[in-house]
Design an enzyme around this catalytic site. Structure first.
Site, PDB file in Angstrom:
ATOM      1  N   GLY A  12       0.733  -1.250  -0.033  1.00 19.32           N
ATOM      2  CA  GLY A  12      -0.097  -0.076   0.117  1.00 19.32           C
ATOM      3  C   GLY A  12       0.824   1.252   0.129  1.00 19.32           C
ATOM      4  O   GLY A  12       1.890   1.259   0.908  1.00 19.32           O
ATOM      5  N   ALA A  16       0.237   6.116   5.384  1.00 16.40           N
ATOM      6  CA  ALA A  16       0.876   5.112   6.061  1.00 16.40           C
ATOM      7  C   ALA A  16       2.145   4.247   5.294  1.00 16.40           C
ATOM      8  O   ALA A  16       3.176   4.288   5.753  1.00 16.40           O
ATOM      9  CB  ALA A  16       0.012   4.136   6.607  1.00 16.40           C
ATOM     10  N   VAL A  83      -2.608  -6.804  -4.310  1.00 12.99           N
ATOM     11  CA  VAL A  83      -2.625  -7.948  -3.427  1.00 12.99           C
ATOM     12  C   VAL A  83      -3.705  -8.935  -3.334  1.00 12.99           C
ATOM     13  O   VAL A  83      -4.805  -8.405  -3.388  1.00 12.99           O
ATOM     14  CB  VAL A  83      -2.234  -7.340  -2.062  1.00 12.99           C
ATOM     15  CG1 VAL A  83      -2.113  -8.510  -1.032  1.00 12.99           C
ATOM     16  CG2 VAL A  83      -1.013  -6.617  -2.023  1.00 12.99           C
ATOM     17  N   GLU A 172     -16.759  18.387   4.843  1.00  8.94           N
ATOM     18  CA  GLU A 172     -16.018  19.031   4.025  1.00  8.94           C
ATOM     19  C   GLU A 172     -16.453  19.146   2.565  1.00  8.94           C
ATOM     20  O   GLU A 172     -16.224  19.951   1.698  1.00  8.94           O
ATOM     21  CB  GLU A 172     -14.496  18.350   4.116  1.00  8.94           C
ATOM     22  CG  GLU A 172     -13.746  18.533   5.400  1.00  8.94           C
ATOM     23  CD  GLU A 172     -12.372  18.486   5.450  1.00  8.94           C
ATOM     24  OE1 GLU A 172     -11.531  19.070   5.803  1.00  8.94           O
ATOM     25  OE2 GLU A 172     -11.915  17.364   4.812  1.00  8.94           O
ATOM     26  N   ALA A 319      -5.347  10.667   8.214  1.00 10.35           N
ATOM     27  CA  ALA A 319      -3.895  10.639   7.622  1.00 10.35           C
ATOM     28  C   ALA A 319      -2.721  11.024   8.618  1.00 10.35           C
ATOM     29  O   ALA A 319      -1.630  10.670   8.528  1.00 10.35           O
ATOM     30  CB  ALA A 319      -3.992  12.067   6.732  1.00 10.35           C
ATOM     31  N   LYS A 379      -5.515  24.804   7.611  1.00 12.07           N
ATOM     32  CA  LYS A 379      -5.968  23.581   6.818  1.00 12.07           C
ATOM     33  C   LYS A 379      -5.056  23.398   5.543  1.00 12.07           C
ATOM     34  O   LYS A 379      -4.477  22.273   5.254  1.00 12.07           O
ATOM     35  CB  LYS A 379      -7.499  23.379   6.104  1.00 12.07           C
ATOM     36  CG  LYS A 379      -7.781  22.265   5.391  1.00 12.07           C
ATOM     37  CD  LYS A 379      -8.109  20.969   6.344  1.00 12.07           C
ATOM     38  CE  LYS A 379      -8.478  19.870   5.543  1.00 12.07           C
ATOM     39  NZ  LYS A 379      -8.656  18.564   6.601  1.00 12.07           N
TER      40      LYS A 379
END
EC number: 1.6.5.9
Length: 402
Positions: A12, A16, A83, A172, A319, A379
């Site tokens: 991935g 992360a 995967v 948002e 995040a 932001k």
């Protein structure tokens, strides 16, 4: 010496996974380990910007960049593949491009939309899930305005948008819509008073992570720009006409030309197939982000349910947390290669800001509430910092918000 090299496999290239790899390539030599990164797409996309691309206030191409553009090719082997299976005991990962061995595995497979079994939601509502869905949604919204303007027999439902969910993503997205709608009305000669944006939320409060004062600011700002809220109103179904909601025990049909689901995500569905004890694609990890019984397997990001010591509930999937986990795992892999014990992950909460379009927002930064233009500016700082943390100053100049 090459025979002693450990195989580090990262699955991935989201926040992360990519943070893990970009930190590893700075600290580990090719003599120490062979690093392989596997990702379904050749690009990384800023998931926290998808609401902008979905509304059409940001081009979908501005949300992504090539994974290899931030990798040191002499340090990291990048494989574009999907995967299909993780074999923990055999230390193998199967993909549609082949099988890869590992000594150390980092699972960071990201999220998919979660509709909680609501009838018709997957089939009839747009999801804010990736750059492909974002592009489809933004084009659909504009097409509705174009068709309305060109049609002799006008259907006001074409100008109606339903948004399911008043959490972070939903709010948002609403903010971006209130920026985008005036542009579309001007472009296609549509009376803005005919546009209807309705947000439906099952919970008794929107943005539950914020104080009542901040929530009231967000509600007032969005209502002033044409958004109607239906709070404590569960969606029980979605069909080609819109949402079916429940009010006082009775079902009601809400009609719209565009239905959007923004009320939930879960970890990769591959998690249930690969590990035990997985709930909604997330597995509880140990304090160093490895899993029980496998000290060589780290799980981070949206697939990780990390419960801090002394707490009862796992951290949310954000995040900020994902990137801090990536840094922690990179350090621990280095420690493993050095024959040292791993260290526990400690999350540092620097704050959270929810944008309300490009000029307003609400949030908590280092424990202090902020709202309005200050929040909107912060932001942009947060978004730019995330790009900088992975790709450095060059990528920040190219993709940042300033």
């Amino acid at each position: 010496m090459a025979q002693d090299r450990k195989k580090v496999l990262v699955l991935g290239a989201g926040y992360a996974g990519l943070q893990t790899v970009t930190k590893l390539q700075k600290t580990i030599s090719t003599e120490e380990a062979e690093i392989t990164l596997i990702n379904k797409n050749e690009y990384h996309y800023e998931a926290t910007w998808l609401h902008e691309a979905s509304a059409g206030t940001l081009n979908y191409e501005d949300v992504l960049y090539p994974v290899e553009s931030v990798l040191k090719k002499d340090k990291v082997n990048f494989v574009q593949a999907e995967v299909t299976k993780i074999d923990r005991d055999a230390k193998k990962v199967e993909t549609n491009q082949g099988i890869y061995d590992f000594d150390i595995l980092v699972v960071a497979l990201g999220f998919v939309s979660e509709t909680f079994g609501i009838e018709g939601m997957k089939d009839h509502a747009f999801q804010i899930e990736n750059v492909i869905t974002a592009r489809e949604l933004s084009r659909h919204i504009e097409d509705k305005f174009a068709n309305y303007a060109a049609s002799k027999e006008k259907d006001d439902n074409d100008l109606s948008i339903l948004v399911g969910g008043a959490g972070f993503t939903g709010v948002e997205f609403l903010g971006e819509l209130t920026d985008r709608i005036p542009e579309l009305c001007s472009k296609y000669g549509v009376d803005q008073n005919k546009v209807k944006i309705t947000c439906v939320e099952a919970a008794p409060k929107m943005l539950p992570m914020f104080s009542e004062e901040l929530v009231n600011h967000a509600v007032s700002y969005l209502e002033d720009r044409g958004v109607e809220f239906k709070i404590a109103t569960p969606i029980v179904a979605c069909n080609e006409k819109g949402f079916v909601v429940e009010v006082d025990g009775e079902k009601q049909q809400l009609n719209a030309g565009t239905s959007v689901w923004a009320a939930g995500v879960r970890g990769s569905k591959l998690m249930e197939e690969s590990f035990e004890g997985v709930k909604r694609g997330r597995i509880v990890t140990k304090q160093d982000l490895t899993i029980n019984g496998y000290d060589n397997i780290f799980v981070i990001g949206d697939c990780s349910a990390f419960i801090p010591a002394g707490e009862e509930r796992p951290l949310p999937t954000t995040a900020q947390i994902a990137m801090q986990q990536g840094e922690s795992v990179a350090k621990n892999i280095k420690r493993i290669l050095n024959g040292e014990s791993t260290e526990e992950f400690e999350y540092v909460d620097r704050g959270t800001v929810c944008s309300l379009g490009s000029h307003d927002g609400v949030g908590m930064v280092f424990g202090k509430p902020i709202a309005g233009k200050k929040a909107a500016f912060m932001k942009k700082v947060i978004d730019t910092r995330a790009v900088f943390k992975i790709g450095g100053i060059g990528l920040a100049f190219k993709k940042g918000k300033f």
